[in-house]
Motif scaffolding. Structure first.
Motif, short mmCIF file in Angstrom:
data_model
loop_
_atom_site.label_atom_id
_atom_site.label_comp_id
_atom_site.label_asym_id
_atom_site.label_seq_id
_atom_site.Cartn_x
_atom_site.Cartn_y
_atom_site.Cartn_z
N LYS A 53 0.75 -1.08 -0.10
CA LYS A 53 -0.34 -0.20 0.24
C LYS A 53 0.93 1.56 0.08
N ARG A 54 1.63 1.15 0.91
CA ARG A 54 3.19 2.81 1.10
C ARG A 54 3.32 2.47 -0.60
N LEU A 55 3.38 1.69 -1.03
CA LEU A 55 4.45 1.76 -2.85
C LEU A 55 3.58 2.49 -4.24
N LEU A 56 2.49 1.55 -3.27
CA LEU A 56 1.54 2.25 -4.40
C LEU A 56 1.12 3.89 -4.24
N ALA A 57 0.98 4.36 -2.95
CA ALA A 57 1.44 5.42 -2.44
C ALA A 57 2.60 6.87 -3.28
N ALA A 58 3.10 5.63 -3.40
CA ALA A 58 4.31 6.12 -3.77
C ALA A 58 4.39 6.85 -5.01
N MET A 59 3.90 5.68 -5.95
CA MET A 59 4.32 5.69 -7.17
C MET A 59 3.12 7.37 -7.48
N GLU A 60 1.88 8.03 -7.12
CA GLU A 60 1.13 9.56 -6.83
C GLU A 60 2.51 10.28 -6.38
N GLN A 61 3.03 9.66 -5.25
CA GLN A 61 3.67 10.65 -5.03
C GLN A 61 5.38 11.45 -5.59
N ASP A 62 5.79 10.59 -6.30
CA ASP A 62 6.65 10.64 -7.16
C ASP A 62 5.97 11.02 -8.62
N THR A 63 5.13 11.09 -9.06
CA THR A 63 4.43 11.59 -10.07
C THR A 63 4.04 13.12 -9.56
N GLN A 64 3.48 13.32 -8.69
CA GLN A 64 3.12 15.14 -8.17
C GLN A 64 4.65 16.14 -7.87
N ALA A 65 5.35 15.07 -7.73
CA ALA A 65 7.59 15.61 -7.02
C ALA A 65 7.46 16.44 -8.52
N PHE A 66 7.95 15.27 -10.00
CA PHE A 66 7.87 15.64 -11.23
C PHE A 66 7.30 16.65 -11.64
#
Length: 205
Positions: free
Chosen positions: A65-78
């Motif tokens: 679940k935390r890794l799935l959340a990191a998908m979105e976080q990475d894109t938003q940071a980019f």
């Protein structure tokens, strides 16, 4: 819609599109999530380790679940960095504001992949703790889990490197790289051990 809510087809089409994000960082997080999901496929071998299996399932699912959340976080940071690069740069003041925004954006971009590396490292540690304690028929599943977690870790590392490589803050860049390298130094040998064990188990079938 968040990336984790997309279908597999939809996510891969989004990556393949002309849009600059999601990209490698989110894909690395997804690889890690797949590895964590496969780790959650724990099958008990002995009654004595049933409690271990249940605990491992819960830990692996939390990592997923935390890794799935990191998908979105990475894109938003980019996207934050992309917006900074698009800022005006006609006057000295605008150039300074743009440079500062880019620097802050790149620092923000470094955090999600470092988090992905940490989560994948935790997944590999959990996987190694299960060696010899699960049903042998799950060896191929766990082998793919190992490879996926490794891919997630190394993919995230590439993103750490490319973001820190453009930073002016040398101390921040060095700290991020040191943190990532430390995770690699323990995670990759662990991945090698897990894969070798799973390959041997598959070959014995």
């Amino acid at each position: 819609m968040e990336l984790a809510e997309l279908t597999v087809r939809g996510f891969t089409e989004e990556i393949a599109s002309a849009s600059p994000a999601p990209g490698g960082g989110s894909a690395a997080a997804l690889a890690g999530a797949v590895g964590a999901a496969l780790t959650a496929m724990v099958r008990k071998k002995y009654e004595a380790v049933q409690e271990l299996a249940l605990r491992a399932q819960a830990q692996a699912d939390a990592l997923r679940k935390r890794l799935l959340a990191a998908m979105e976080q990475d894109t938003q940071a980019f996207l934050q960095v992309s917006a900074a690069y698009a800022m005006p740069k006609q006057t000295p003041e605008e150039k300074q504001a743009r440079s500062s925004a880019i620097e802050q954006g790149l620092k923000a971009c470094t955090q999600p992949p470092l988090a992905v590396m940490q989560l994948c490292a935790e997944g590999l540690e959990l996987l190694e703790s299960l060696l010899g304690k699960t049903n042998a028929t799950a060896a191929s599943d766990f082998g793919v889990a190992c490879l996926s977690l490794r891919a997630g870790m190394q993919g995230a590392w590439l993103n750490v490197c490319i973001n820190t490589g453009s930073l002016h803050d040398a101390a921040f860049a060095a700290g991020a790289r040191a943190a990532g390298q430390k995770l690699l130094d323990t995670g990759l040998p662990r991945a090698d051990r897990c894969y070798a064990a799973m390959l041997a188990a598959c070959s014995e079938k």
